[in-house]
Design an enzyme around this catalytic site. Structure first.
Site, PDB file in Angstrom:
ATOM      1  N   ALA A 249       4.274 -11.337   0.221  1.00  0.00           N
ATOM      2  CA  ALA A 249       4.204 -11.465  -1.238  1.00  0.00           C
ATOM      3  C   ALA A 249       4.701 -12.816  -1.741  1.00  0.00           C
ATOM      4  O   ALA A 249       4.281 -13.273  -2.806  1.00  0.00           O
ATOM      5  CB  ALA A 249       5.007 -10.344  -1.886  1.00  0.00           C
ATOM      6  N   ARG A 261      10.108  -6.707  -3.636  1.00  0.00           N
ATOM      7  CA  ARG A 261      11.505  -6.364  -3.394  1.00  0.00           C
ATOM      8  C   ARG A 261      12.512  -7.391  -3.894  1.00  0.00           C
ATOM      9  O   ARG A 261      13.682  -7.096  -4.003  1.00  0.00           O
ATOM     10  CB  ARG A 261      11.726  -6.131  -1.891  1.00  0.00           C
ATOM     11  CG  ARG A 261      10.958  -4.921  -1.377  1.00  0.00           C
ATOM     12  CD  ARG A 261      11.080  -4.779   0.142  1.00  0.00           C
ATOM     13  NE  ARG A 261      10.398  -3.588   0.588  1.00  0.00           N
ATOM     14  CZ  ARG A 261       9.095  -3.503   0.831  1.00  0.00           C
ATOM     15  NH1 ARG A 261       8.346  -4.565   0.664  1.00  0.00           N
ATOM     16  NH2 ARG A 261       8.547  -2.381   1.231  1.00  0.00           N
ATOM     17  N   GLN A 326      -0.114  -9.241   4.381  1.00  0.00           N
ATOM     18  CA  GLN A 326       0.330  -7.947   3.858  1.00  0.00           C
ATOM     19  C   GLN A 326      -0.018  -7.829   2.374  1.00  0.00           C
ATOM     20  O   GLN A 326       0.225  -6.796   1.765  1.00  0.00           O
ATOM     21  CB  GLN A 326       1.841  -7.814   4.042  1.00  0.00           C
ATOM     22  CG  GLN A 326       2.279  -7.897   5.493  1.00  0.00           C
ATOM     23  CD  GLN A 326       3.775  -8.125   5.621  1.00  0.00           C
ATOM     24  OE1 GLN A 326       4.557  -7.188   5.613  1.00  0.00           O
ATOM     25  NE2 GLN A 326       4.170  -9.392   5.728  1.00  0.00           N
ATOM     26  N   HIS A 344      -2.639  -4.223   4.688  1.00  0.00           N
ATOM     27  CA  HIS A 344      -2.326  -3.171   3.722  1.00  0.00           C
ATOM     28  C   HIS A 344      -3.445  -2.944   2.723  1.00  0.00           C
ATOM     29  O   HIS A 344      -3.223  -2.400   1.638  1.00  0.00           O
ATOM     30  CB  HIS A 344      -1.014  -3.502   3.009  1.00  0.00           C
ATOM     31  CG  HIS A 344       0.158  -3.529   3.944  1.00  0.00           C
ATOM     32  ND1 HIS A 344       1.319  -4.217   3.664  1.00  0.00           N
ATOM     33  CD2 HIS A 344       0.347  -2.969   5.171  1.00  0.00           C
ATOM     34  CE1 HIS A 344       2.167  -4.069   4.670  1.00  0.00           C
ATOM     35  NE2 HIS A 344       1.593  -3.322   5.590  1.00  0.00           N
ATOM     36  N   CYS A 352     -14.140   5.612  -3.393  1.00  0.00           N
ATOM     37  CA  CYS A 352     -14.380   6.986  -3.831  1.00  0.00           C
ATOM     38  C   CYS A 352     -13.858   7.948  -2.774  1.00  0.00           C
ATOM     39  O   CYS A 352     -14.139   7.793  -1.578  1.00  0.00           O
ATOM     40  CB  CYS A 352     -15.872   7.197  -4.063  1.00  0.00           C
ATOM     41  SG  CYS A 352     -16.309   8.890  -4.499  1.00  0.00           S
ATOM     42  N   CYS A 357     -19.701  10.373  -0.471  1.00  0.00           N
ATOM     43  CA  CYS A 357     -20.064   9.130  -1.172  1.00  0.00           C
ATOM     44  C   CYS A 357     -19.345   7.930  -0.559  1.00  0.00           C
ATOM     45  O   CYS A 357     -19.953   7.120   0.126  1.00  0.00           O
ATOM     46  CB  CYS A 357     -19.726   9.265  -2.655  1.00  0.00           C
ATOM     47  SG  CYS A 357     -20.042   7.768  -3.630  1.00  0.00           S
ATOM     48  N   CYS A 466     -15.915   7.968  -9.766  1.00  0.00           N
ATOM     49  CA  CYS A 466     -16.946   7.139  -9.138  1.00  0.00           C
ATOM     50  C   CYS A 466     -18.237   7.189  -9.954  1.00  0.00           C
ATOM     51  O   CYS A 466     -18.762   8.274 -10.245  1.00  0.00           O
ATOM     52  CB  CYS A 466     -17.199   7.636  -7.721  1.00  0.00           C
ATOM     53  SG  CYS A 466     -18.556   6.790  -6.886  1.00  0.00           S
ATOM     54  N   CYS A 469     -21.423   8.917  -7.498  1.00  0.00           N
ATOM     55  CA  CYS A 469     -21.561  10.368  -7.316  1.00  0.00           C
ATOM     56  C   CYS A 469     -21.118  11.157  -8.538  1.00  0.00           C
ATOM     57  O   CYS A 469     -21.433  12.341  -8.675  1.00  0.00           O
ATOM     58  CB  CYS A 469     -20.784  10.828  -6.084  1.00  0.00           C
ATOM     59  SG  CYS A 469     -18.981  10.665  -6.243  1.00  0.00           S
TER      60      CYS A 469
END
Length: 637
Positions: A249, A261, A326, A344, A352, A357, A466, A469
């Protein structure tokens, strides 16, 4: 009047070691590694024999001069004692006693001696003024004493500041008696062995901070050789290629994205288990999406900073093979990096949950003001509230998808627990496997309703559905707490780590496993060189070969942009000399490269520029060698 050290004028390319009153004796008796590694290795990279000039006049330095001479002789360095540099022979090292510091450094400015190691064997009472074009002027002085303890005397500081003539821009570095520092040729200063105190002016106020040793001096591959510094050692490592960039980050903080953090990070303002875990999504998806909306607002209008751009250019140059991040903001791809592994996931995309879907779409579409992606308002979205008689078919479908999601993760957990994403440094030996198991379970099980929540009833809210669908709940495509990392993604990152010879860790505290294990794996499998770029020590610092610290007072961001805009023009200078990187020419002719490289992004850019120069120019010509034969230079090729 303080002694003045101006490296570019006194001794181009030379490092300066500065010791407190008892620091030399301490370094010889208790910590001789600095001399036997940094100094000895540095001397082997100077030309010819290794004579040292000891500039002294009726001084004993607490009985340490004799021991110092013995140590130097052991290292193969002859010592000649003189009282001034006038008429003194060439030397690979200058040892200067405090009383002769001002006179010696003045002589060096008038008649420079480039490319030697300079050691100040104690701080003069009037201090030492360190001047470098790209760094704020810094007064190096000794701590005072009061009641048998070392103290920082602000009255002493004010006297030194006034006498320096530098005004309010002057910074300070206070050394203890056993302390010391290394002033590298590129302007950076590093504390040695013992923490110092750094003084930073902020308007009319003065801020002080502990200045911890980074431990670089003894790790530099060429020691304290001419034109050696942590920054340039890092560039040497990267220029060889086969490098992995491992980011967290911190690299996006310069773009205005808060970390998770640190300081006022997101997890200081939000409960991660409520807004970024499977339990939170399954229990109360409307609350999760309220957080996602705010996070999307944070990212709106922001993008990659020069640090991201530098990594992309390093990849283009063939120095970096892959970026493993990350982060979930997509800035590396936006900067132009092509080989990016998002451990991550991505918070700029949503998927979805309807298995029939599985559509993936850009998150920005959900928050463009249109209601096309959002459900009608209803009570009781999520599993924390029991199914009600008034629930719509859409609510029932969403509930079924959430139950499937939670059950699927629970079923797969025991087989894939090694790749579980956790919120703390869970691999620490102080955390038992039972505790880790409880954390994983908490991240997957919605918390029960409180009595107050039962009395208030389910809140009214909306969730994104979504558009394809029209029944599937959308989930951010990031890896939530309680979820396992994608096996294919993790495998790519592991294979790259196993094959990498250099890992540059940028802006990560290394507190989330298994991501934090990747640099360690590279170290174990390839004996990889680890470069850490961060604002302070981290869980992974002990594995680093080179540490590049970002100091709070540094102003590298503006310079980074300047280098990018002027890079191609600066490169042309080197072709005039046949191409090879002549650092004498570099540091005395091309101002853009005299840099402190302070922020995370600018540190990367400096490394890139040096690497790019190394890889872009032809071999040095005989004419260039002859022209610069009288100068101290070194090649990175």
């Amino acid at each position: 009047m303080a002694a003045v050290w101006e490296a570019a004028k006194c001794a181009a390319g030379s490092p300066l070691l500065v010791f407190g009153k008892l620091g030399v004796l301490e370094s010889i008796q208790e910590e001789p590694g600095l001399w036997r590694s940094a100094v000895r290795v540095g001397l082997t990279h100077t030309e010819g024999a290794h004579p040292a000039l000891l500039l002294a006049k009726n001084e004993t330095l607490a009985g340490g001069l004799g021991q110092l001479q013995d140590l130097l002789r052991e290292m193969g360095c002859t010592v000649q004692i003189v009282e001034s540099l006038e008429g003194a022979p060439h030397a690979s090292m200058l040892l200067v006693t405090p009383s002769l510091a001002r006179e010696t450094f003045r002589s060096l400015r008038e008649k420079p001696r480039p490319g030697c190691i300079v050691v100040l064997l104690g701080l003069p009472s009037e201090g030492l003024l360190h001047i470098h074009e790209e760094e704020p002027p810094t007064m190096i002085f000794g701590l005072g004493h009061e009641n048998g303890k070392e103290t920082l005397s602000l009255s002493q500081w004010e006297e030194l500041r006034e006498s320096s003539g530098q005004g309010s821009s002057l910074h300070g570095l206070a050394l203890g008696q056993l302390g010391g520092c290394c002033c590298y040729f590129d302007g950076r200063i590093e504390a040695l062995e013992v923490a110092a105190i750094r003084l930073c002016p902020e308007g009319s106020k003065l801020r002080w901070e502990l200045f911890e040793p980074d431990g670089n001096a003894e790790k530099l591959p060429k020691g304290l050789a001419p034109f050696s510094s942590p920054m340039h050692a890092a560039a040497d490592f990267i220029s060889a290629g086969c490098a992995l960039a491992f980011t967290g980050a911190g690299i996006s903080k310069e773009s205005g994205v808060p970390t998770y953090r640190d300081g006022d990070g997101l997890w200081k303002r939000y409960d991660a288990m409520e807004v970024s875990s499977l339990a939170g999504l399954a229990g109360e998806p409307a609350k999760v999406w309220a957080f996602e909306k705010e996070f999307s607002e944070i990212l709106r209008g922001k993008g990659p900073n020069p640090g991201h751009l530098a990594l992309a250019k390093l990849e283009e140059e063939g120095c970096i093979d892959m970026v493993v991040t990350q982060n979930v903001d997509g800035f590396h791809q936006a900067a132009g990096s092509r080989k990016v592994v998002e451990l991550h996931g991505s918070e700029v995309h949503a998927i979805c949950l309807n298995r029939a879907c599985g559509k993936r779409l850009e998150m920005a579409q959900l928050f463009d003001g249109s209601k096309a992606f959002w459900s009608p308002e209803a009570r009781g979205w999520g599993l924390r509230w029991p199914e009600g008689d008034s629930d719509t078919d859409l609510q029932k479908a969403v509930r079924s998808q959430l139950e499937e999601l939670i059950q699927g993760k629970k079923d797969g957990k025991s087989q894939d627990s090694s790749s579980s994403s956790e919120s703390t440094s869970s691999s620490s030996s102080s955390v038992s496997s039972g505790t880790r198991q409880k954390r994983r379970n908490a991240a997957k099980t919605p918390k029960p309703l409180t009595e107050q929540e039962k009395a208030d009833g389910p809140p009214v809210g909306r969730v994104p559905i979504c558009p394809s669908c029209q029944t599937g709940l959308l989930k951010p495509d990031g890896v939530y707490f309680g979820e396992s990392l994608d096996k294919r993604v993790l495998k790519r990152a592991l294979l790259q780590s196993i094959n990498s010879k250099v890992v540059m860790m940028v802006g990560t505290r290394g507190e989330v496993d298994p991501a934090a294990k990747l640099p360690v794996i590279a170290k174990r499998e390839q004996d990889a060189k680890i470069i850490e770029v961060n604002i302070g020590s981290t869980r992974l610092s002990k594995h680093a070969d080179i540490v590049l610290r970002v100091r709070g007072s540094d102003k590298g961001h503006q310079r980074a942009t300047y280098w990018l805009n002027n890079f191609s023009k600066s490169i042309e200078h080197f072709y005039l000399f046949g191409g090879d990187v002549m650092f004498w020419f570099l540091w005395n002719t091309t101002a853009p490269y005299q840099t402190s490289a302070a922020a995370c992004d600018s540190l990367l850019i400096v490394a890139y520029h040096i690497v790019a120069i190394c890889r872009s120019v032809p071999p040095v010509t005989a004419e260039a060698r002859q022209l610069l034969s009288g100068c101290c230079w070194r090649s990175l090729t």
